[in-house]
Design an enzyme around this catalytic site. Sequence first.
Site, mmCIF file in Angstrom:
data_model
loop_
_atom_site.group_PDB
_atom_site.id
_atom_site.type_symbol
_atom_site.label_atom_id
_atom_site.label_comp_id
_atom_site.label_asym_id
_atom_site.label_seq_id
_atom_site.Cartn_x
_atom_site.Cartn_y
_atom_site.Cartn_z
ATOM 1 N N ASP A 83 -0.862 -7.603 -1.587
ATOM 2 C CA ASP A 83 -0.831 -6.396 -0.751
ATOM 3 C C ASP A 83 -0.757 -6.785 0.720
ATOM 4 O OD1 ASP A 83 -0.842 -3.723 -0.073
ATOM 5 O OD2 ASP A 83 -2.754 -3.260 -1.040
ATOM 6 N N ASP A 86 -3.034 -4.044 7.801
ATOM 7 C CA ASP A 86 -2.730 -3.667 9.191
ATOM 8 C C ASP A 86 -3.413 -4.608 10.180
ATOM 9 O OD1 ASP A 86 -1.199 -1.428 8.351
ATOM 10 O OD2 ASP A 86 -3.095 -0.520 7.758
ATOM 11 N N LYS A 97 -6.736 -1.569 6.355
ATOM 12 C CA LYS A 97 -5.565 -1.177 5.580
ATOM 13 C C LYS A 97 -5.452 0.344 5.600
ATOM 14 C CE LYS A 97 -4.731 -2.997 1.576
ATOM 15 N NZ LYS A 97 -3.308 -2.942 1.961
ATOM 16 N N GLU A 106 -5.352 1.299 -3.197
ATOM 17 C CA GLU A 106 -5.347 -0.138 -2.861
ATOM 18 C C GLU A 106 -6.739 -0.736 -3.038
ATOM 19 O OE1 GLU A 106 -1.727 -0.238 0.424
ATOM 20 O OE2 GLU A 106 -3.749 0.104 1.120
HETATM 21 C C1 A5P Z 1 -0.670 0.924 2.860
HETATM 22 O O1 A5P Z 1 -1.536 1.989 2.666
HETATM 23 C C2 A5P Z 1 -1.267 -0.068 3.778
HETATM 24 O O2 A5P Z 1 -2.561 -0.473 3.488
HETATM 25 C C3 A5P Z 1 -0.380 -1.264 3.967
HETATM 26 O O3 A5P Z 1 -0.695 -2.297 3.084
HETATM 27 C C4 A5P Z 1 -0.541 -1.746 5.332
HETATM 28 O O4 A5P Z 1 -0.376 -0.616 6.168
HETATM 29 C C5 A5P Z 1 0.469 -2.821 5.702
HETATM 30 O O5 A5P Z 1 1.747 -2.276 5.723
HETATM 31 P P1 A5P Z 1 2.980 -3.081 6.275
HETATM 32 O O6 A5P Z 1 3.185 -4.251 5.383
HETATM 33 O O7 A5P Z 1 4.112 -2.092 6.210
HETATM 34 O O8 A5P Z 1 2.676 -3.461 7.686
#
Ligand code: A5P
Length: 230
Positions: A83, A86, A97, A106
């Site tokens: 996964d 952020d 996240k 998640e």
């Molecule tokens: C999704 O809900 C998020 O937790 C993502 O895993 C997180 O925002 C990372 O996303 P990017 O890979 O698009 O930066």
Amino acid sequence: MDRDRQKCDAAEAAAALVQDGMVVGLGTGSTATFAIAALVRRVRDGLRIVAIPTSERSAAQARAGGIRLTDFARHSRVDLTIDGADEIARGSLDLVKGLGGALLREKIVAAASDRLIIVADETKLVEQLGGTAAIPVEVVAFGWETTAARVAALGVHPVLRLDQDGRPFRSDGGNLILDCRFGLLADAAGLERTLAQTIGVVDSGLFIGMSACARVATGSGVAQFKPAAA
Ligand code: A5P
């Protein structure tokens, strides 16, 4: 090297860890999308896995690519989840996240995983959580205004997340999200516990002590980070 190239390199390094027979957790977001694409290619080459997605988006991508999906009724544990994040705290590998709105699923999948592997480009690495990302807080829709007031009492201005049409964003579970800019967090674990105990809050995007490792792409390759011993 551009960010997409970095995301792809990190995602492919993590996808290479998946082995025949595994139950794999599929993350959400642009970096996780690269990981799912890499797994699709490996499945076409003969890899046998089943997967539990963390969002309807990731489920659709996996299904379209021929990855067999499963659920927790059939598999109570996940061998490995890949996964994005952020923010990733250097050292602890604690995470923010949920910018993509999939934080609850998640976290459920991460908590059921033997290994959570985070994939990211180098912009996500931080010394302390909270400096760049708002902390997403998922709340039930009923009475969300009262929940927002309780969250605000923690010293933050919660902002209701809107979708592209300007309507309240709904998670896959039908909940709302409050984006909360707490600033640099001196005690991310404490805040995570406080939010979890707040009436009306379903969960927050703070993932504490969950990452087994992070594959972070830099200009000079993919580096592997493990959580520092507490
Ligand atoms: C999704 O809900 C998020 O937790 C993502 O895993 C997180 O925002 C990372 O996303 P990017 O890979 O698009 O930066």
